[in-house]
Design a protein around this motif. Structure first.
Motif, PDB file in Angstrom:
ATOM      1  N   THR A   1       0.830  -1.205   0.000  1.00 21.50           N
ATOM      2  CA  THR A   1       0.000   0.000   0.000  1.00 21.50           C
ATOM      3  C   THR A   1       0.866   1.257   0.000  1.00 21.50           C
ATOM      4  O   THR A   1       0.588   2.219  -0.727  1.00 21.50           O
ATOM      5  CB  THR A   1      -0.935   0.008   1.228  1.00 21.50           C
ATOM      6  N   ILE A   2       1.925   1.254   0.811  1.00 15.20           N
ATOM      7  CA  ILE A   2       2.829   2.414   0.840  1.00 15.20           C
ATOM      8  C   ILE A   2       3.458   2.627  -0.530  1.00 15.20           C
ATOM      9  O   ILE A   2       3.540   3.767  -1.020  1.00 15.20           O
ATOM     10  CB  ILE A   2       3.913   2.214   1.917  1.00 15.20           C
ATOM     11  N   VAL A   3       3.879   1.562  -1.180  1.00 14.52           N
ATOM     12  CA  VAL A   3       4.506   1.690  -2.500  1.00 14.52           C
ATOM     13  C   VAL A   3       3.513   2.238  -3.522  1.00 14.52           C
ATOM     14  O   VAL A   3       3.865   3.080  -4.362  1.00 14.52           O
ATOM     15  CB  VAL A   3       5.077   0.339  -2.960  1.00 14.52           C
ATOM     16  N   LEU A   4       2.271   1.803  -3.471  1.00 13.44           N
ATOM     17  CA  LEU A   4       1.275   2.308  -4.415  1.00 13.44           C
ATOM     18  C   LEU A   4       0.995   3.789  -4.189  1.00 13.44           C
ATOM     19  O   LEU A   4       0.805   4.551  -5.154  1.00 13.44           O
ATOM     20  CB  LEU A   4      -0.017   1.491  -4.294  1.00 13.44           C
ATOM     21  N   VAL A   5       0.973   4.217  -2.929  1.00 15.94           N
ATOM     22  CA  VAL A   5       0.789   5.650  -2.650  1.00 15.94           C
ATOM     23  C   VAL A   5       1.993   6.436  -3.156  1.00 15.94           C
ATOM     24  O   VAL A   5       1.843   7.527  -3.735  1.00 15.94           O
ATOM     25  CB  VAL A   5       0.570   5.882  -1.140  1.00 15.94           C
ATOM     26  N   LEU A   6       3.194   5.915  -2.947  1.00 16.87           N
ATOM     27  CA  LEU A   6       4.394   6.564  -3.481  1.00 16.87           C
ATOM     28  C   LEU A   6       4.318   6.694  -5.005  1.00 16.87           C
ATOM     29  O   LEU A   6       4.652   7.741  -5.570  1.00 16.87           O
ATOM     30  CB  LEU A   6       5.639   5.751  -3.109  1.00 16.87           C
ATOM     31  N   THR A   7       3.869   5.632  -5.652  1.00 18.19           N
ATOM     32  CA  THR A   7       3.753   5.658  -7.110  1.00 18.19           C
ATOM     33  C   THR A   7       2.735   6.691  -7.560  1.00 18.19           C
ATOM     34  O   THR A   7       2.953   7.407  -8.551  1.00 18.19           O
ATOM     35  CB  THR A   7       3.364   4.270  -7.637  1.00 18.19           C
ATOM     36  N   ALA A   8       1.623   6.791  -6.823  1.00 16.14           N
ATOM     37  CA  ALA A   8       0.615   7.802  -7.149  1.00 16.14           C
ATOM     38  C   ALA A   8       1.193   9.210  -7.012  1.00 16.14           C
ATOM     39  O   ALA A   8       0.912  10.094  -7.832  1.00 16.14           O
ATOM     40  CB  ALA A   8      -0.605   7.623  -6.246  1.00 16.14           C
ATOM     41  N   ALA A   9       2.015   9.428  -5.980  1.00 16.65           N
ATOM     42  CA  ALA A   9       2.650  10.736  -5.804  1.00 16.65           C
ATOM     43  C   ALA A   9       3.590  11.036  -6.966  1.00 16.65           C
ATOM     44  O   ALA A   9       3.642  12.174  -7.472  1.00 16.65           O
ATOM     45  CB  ALA A   9       3.403  10.774  -4.476  1.00 16.65           C
ATOM     46  N   PHE A  10       4.350  10.028  -7.412  1.00 17.22           N
ATOM     47  CA  PHE A  10       5.244  10.232  -8.552  1.00 17.22           C
ATOM     48  C   PHE A  10       4.454  10.563  -9.817  1.00 17.22           C
ATOM     49  O   PHE A  10       4.816  11.472 -10.571  1.00 17.22           O
ATOM     50  CB  PHE A  10       6.095   8.979  -8.784  1.00 17.22           C
ATOM     51  N   LEU A  11       3.374   9.838 -10.063  1.00 17.52           N
ATOM     52  CA  LEU A  11       2.562  10.088 -11.252  1.00 17.52           C
ATOM     53  C   LEU A  11       1.948  11.479 -11.214  1.00 17.52           C
ATOM     54  O   LEU A  11       1.861  12.167 -12.250  1.00 17.52           O
ATOM     55  CB  LEU A  11       1.472   9.020 -11.376  1.00 17.52           C
ATOM     56  N   ALA A  12       1.528  11.912 -10.022  1.00 18.34           N
ATOM     57  CA  ALA A  12       0.970  13.259  -9.887  1.00 18.34           C
ATOM     58  C   ALA A  12       2.030  14.306 -10.235  1.00 18.34           C
ATOM     59  O   ALA A  12       1.741  15.295 -10.933  1.00 18.34           O
ATOM     60  CB  ALA A  12       0.446  13.469  -8.468  1.00 18.34           C
TER      61      ALA A  12
END
Length: 293
Positions: free
Chosen positions: A255-266
């Protein structure tokens, strides 16, 4: 679960593991965010991934002997990093080849060691995917002290690291000991990864090292600001990831990695200067400007 309910759980004495999980996640994010800026700047993502494998035998030995995972992983990673730096001096074999040989061998050694421990399957899953809700107090203290040492070393060696990252030949010309600075950076990367292994596991730890720094790189051209933004992005993502994991019964590390990925995509889409939207707006504006006669 609402945010007030989550905050109430954080202060619930019966859920003492939850604030410890948040603490180790944020601590890992801060250390990895700072060190990860050098990794991104130098294009060292492969090395970061390799170091994550190299710490595995130390973690396995510590588990079998019931010692500190932080100490065991750090020792194994540092020894392997030094071996890579030494063997890479032979220019007949490129550095990435040496890294591949030693770090894969280290990971294989870790698997062999952990296979001899009782409860092998559960132990292997713990190392690969993290056990953030089961971190003992002594490991938190060790990680905090180690994190302070890492950040202190970064402050002392920052200018040298930047010079080597931007131009290795210039660094040699001005008298910097590039070999020893490489070893120092490998060691710092190793320690940052060891601190984070219990947060999101050996498989996903590269995300905590690289993704926040990559997102920060899109948001600013200044290294100093980048090194402030990366820990903020990492710590914020770790907090949100833990909240979502606790609320919806999801794996914490993933879950933490997916949130990190979402931040990068943003950041990739909406960064003020380097995001897709900004680039398209500049191209559109340039296309609409009058052509001089």
């Amino acid at each position: 679960m609402s945010i007030p309910d989550f905050l109430a759980d954080l202060t619930n004495p019966d859920l003492a593991f939850l604030p410890k999980a948040l603490l180790i996640a944020v601590l890992s994010s801060i250390v990895c965010g700072v060190v990860g800026c050098y990794v991104v700047l130098r294009g060292m993502a492969f090395i970061g991934d390799a170091v994550a494998h190299a710490v595995f035998p130390g973690l396995a030995v510590s588990f079998v002997l019931q010692g500190s995972l932080v100490v065991g992983g750090a020792v194994a990673g540092v020894v392997t990093a030094i071996l890579v730096a030494v063997f890479a001096q032979n220019r007949r074999v490129k550095e990435d080849s040496v890294i591949g040989v030693f770090y894969v061998a280290s990971f294989a050694l870790g698997i062999v060691i952990i296979s001899q421990a009782p409860g092998y399957a559960g132990s292997l899953q713990q190392f690969l995917f993290g056990t953030i809700t089961g971190v003992p107090d002594e490991d938190i203290y060790t990680a905090a002290l180690t994190g302070v040492v890492v950040l202190g070393a970064v402050m002392l060696l920052h200018q040298q690291f930047v010079t080597v990252s931007l131009d290795r030949e210039l660094a040699r010309a001005v008298g910097l000991r590039v070999f020893w600075l490489d070893i120092a950076l490998y060691v710092l990367v190793t320690v940052a990864i060891v601190i984070s292994v219990q947060t999101i596991g050996n498989i996903l730890v590269l995300a905590l090292l690289v993704t926040p720094a990559a997102a920060a790189r899109l948001l600013t051209d200044r290294l100093g600001l980048m090194m402030l933004l990366a820990p903020v992005i990492g710590g914020g993502s770790a907090t949100v990831g833990l909240y979502l994991s606790w609320s919806y019964d999801l794996p914490v590390g993933g879950t933490i990695v997916l949130v990190l990925t979402a931040a990068f995509l943003a950041a990739y889409v909406a960064a003020p200067r380097h995001g897709i939207l900004a680039r398209r707006w500049r191209r559109s504006s340039a296309g609409e400007s009058p052509v001089p006669a």
